[in-house]
Design an enzyme around this catalytic site. Structure first.
Site, PDB file in Angstrom:
ATOM      1  N   CYS A 143     -39.142  55.784   3.559  1.00 30.12           N
ATOM      2  CA  CYS A 143     -38.256  54.706   3.113  1.00 30.12           C
ATOM      3  C   CYS A 143     -38.512  53.433   3.910  1.00 30.12           C
ATOM      4  O   CYS A 143     -38.574  52.336   3.355  1.00 30.12           O
ATOM      5  CB  CYS A 143     -36.797  55.136   3.252  1.00 30.12           C
ATOM      6  SG  CYS A 143     -35.631  53.869   2.740  1.00 30.12           S
ATOM      7  N   CYS A 198     -30.425  59.581   3.135  1.00 27.19           N
ATOM      8  CA  CYS A 198     -29.677  58.512   2.475  1.00 27.19           C
ATOM      9  C   CYS A 198     -29.244  58.858   1.056  1.00 27.19           C
ATOM     10  O   CYS A 198     -28.126  58.569   0.654  1.00 27.19           O
ATOM     11  CB  CYS A 198     -30.485  57.219   2.493  1.00 27.19           C
ATOM     12  SG  CYS A 198     -32.251  57.445   2.272  1.00 27.19           S
TER      13      CYS A 198
END
EC number: 2.8.1.13
Length: 372
Positions: free
Chosen positions: A102, A199
């Site tokens: 990410c 996340c």
């Protein structure tokens, strides 16, 4: 050039770290813009989208600080670059680290590009890391001052080009000080708890979440010499060194996962925290990236320290090129439960040199059963 002429775009999550990051930069006189990234459609069972709550906090903080704010949607990029990778790794029996990907592909690529299109000179995030800029223009990444919060492990894939455009304003202060600043300024996020877990999973049950995308294939759980100990619920749910959730009763030491056999769908388990099968002498890693590649002679090899998981103590290692695509990382002493798919991250003192993805793990006498 004075700070007021330098535009810094802050990636704001709705948490205390990015809120204080924006405040600090505003206090230092920069031209600050806050941007909220929506990377995942996380509407829960009750129809509540936690991203909306987070964005509302971003709006309130930006209004308190007095900076403009926007939202940007990277859901497609996240799915293509991070989540697809995450699923592919689990299919291979590995344990991926989506936070590393990410940072590499979303926060410091898609977001960085978006910020530059807004006329940014830099982007800033609330990561606990530091940037050291040399007079000749090249940069180094250093561990955050708060050793317990240092996040360089997750930033190990960032390049010189990416880091040259990045600021980490809270990297040289402790987390407790970040909270104090937020409370002192009356920021709405001052007492907001830190986000935990991956996340896109949030607070959801990991097994339940993963089973929505990958069908579970139960199989046998056996010892290395072939004794059947029970059934596993799917190899993807287990990681090397795992103790909990095995369902093996009896007396004596606890049981641990020591390997996986994808072809036969077998989970290997052994008894004892210090079982020999959990220890290795070296690993092979690919997808390596160094902040300053010219500083490291991979053909001759070099000594440094390494982490094999977040918040782990450093281990002395020797790093050398194995072939065109991979490194061999040899440990000064055997290391327990190294996990294929995770990152190995290299350090010289406080300087984070870079990192790679762990592929295979070996004892001096041969490959382990970690993922075969």
């Amino acid at each position: 050039m004075s700070n007021k002429d330098i535009r810094v775009v802050v990636g704001m999550s709705g948490g205390v770290d990015s809120s204080v990051t924006a405040h600090v930069l505003k206090e230092q006189g920069y031209d600050v813009i806050g941007i909220f990234m929506k990377n995942w459609d996380d509407t829960d069972e009750n129809g509540v989208c936690t991203a909306t709550e987070d964005y509302n906090d971003v709006i309130e903080v930006c209004n308190q600080i007095g900076i403009p704010y926007y939202a940007v949607n990277f859901e497609k990029e996240y799915w293509d670059k991070v989540f697809t990778y995450f699923l592919d790794e689990y299919k291979k029996g590995r344990t991926p680290n989506p936070d590393v990907m990410c940072n590499k592909e979303i926060k410091f690529k898609a977001f960085l590009d978006h910020a530059m299109n807004l006329g940014a000179d830099y982007v800033a995030t609330g990561h606990y890391a530091r940037i050291h800029r040399h007079e000749d223009g090249h940069v180094e990444m250093l561990r955050g001052v708060d050793n317990n919060k240092d996040q360089t492990y997750f930033l190990n894939q960032l390049s010189q080009q990416q880091l040259s455009k990045v600021m980490f304003p809270i990297g040289d202060i402790e987390k407790s000080e970040v909270r104090r600043i937020a409370e002192e300024q009356g920021l709405v996020t001052a007492k907001k708890k830190d986000s935990t877990g991956i996340c896109f999973i949030g607070e959801k049950n990991f097994k339940t979440f993963l089973s929505q995308y990958l069908p579970a294939q139960p199989g046998d759980m056996i010892t290395l010499d072939g004794k059947k100990m029970g059934k596993h619920s799917g190899l993807m749910y287990y990681t090397i060194g795992q103790r909990h959730g095995l369902g093996i009763g009896g007396d004596g030491d606890p049981w641990f996962v020591v390997g996986k056999n994808l072809k036969d769908n077998v989970l290997y388990v052994e008894q004892g925290f210090h079982h020999d099968a959990l220890y290795s002498d070296y690993l092979i890693a690919s997808d390596y990236s160094f902040v300053n590649p010219e500083d490291n002679d991979l053909d001759q090899g070099f000594e440094c320290t390494a982490k094999f998981r977040y918040r782990q103590k450093d281990t002395k290692v020797f790093v050398k090129r194995e072939n065109d695509h991979a490194l061999r990382v040899t440990f000064a002493e055997p290391v327990r439960a190294i996990t294929p798919g995770q990152a190995v991250v290299f350090y010289q003192g406080d300087v984070c040199l870079g990192g790679a993805t762990i592929d295979d793990v070996f004892k001096n006498e041969g490959q382990l059963n970690f993922v075969v």
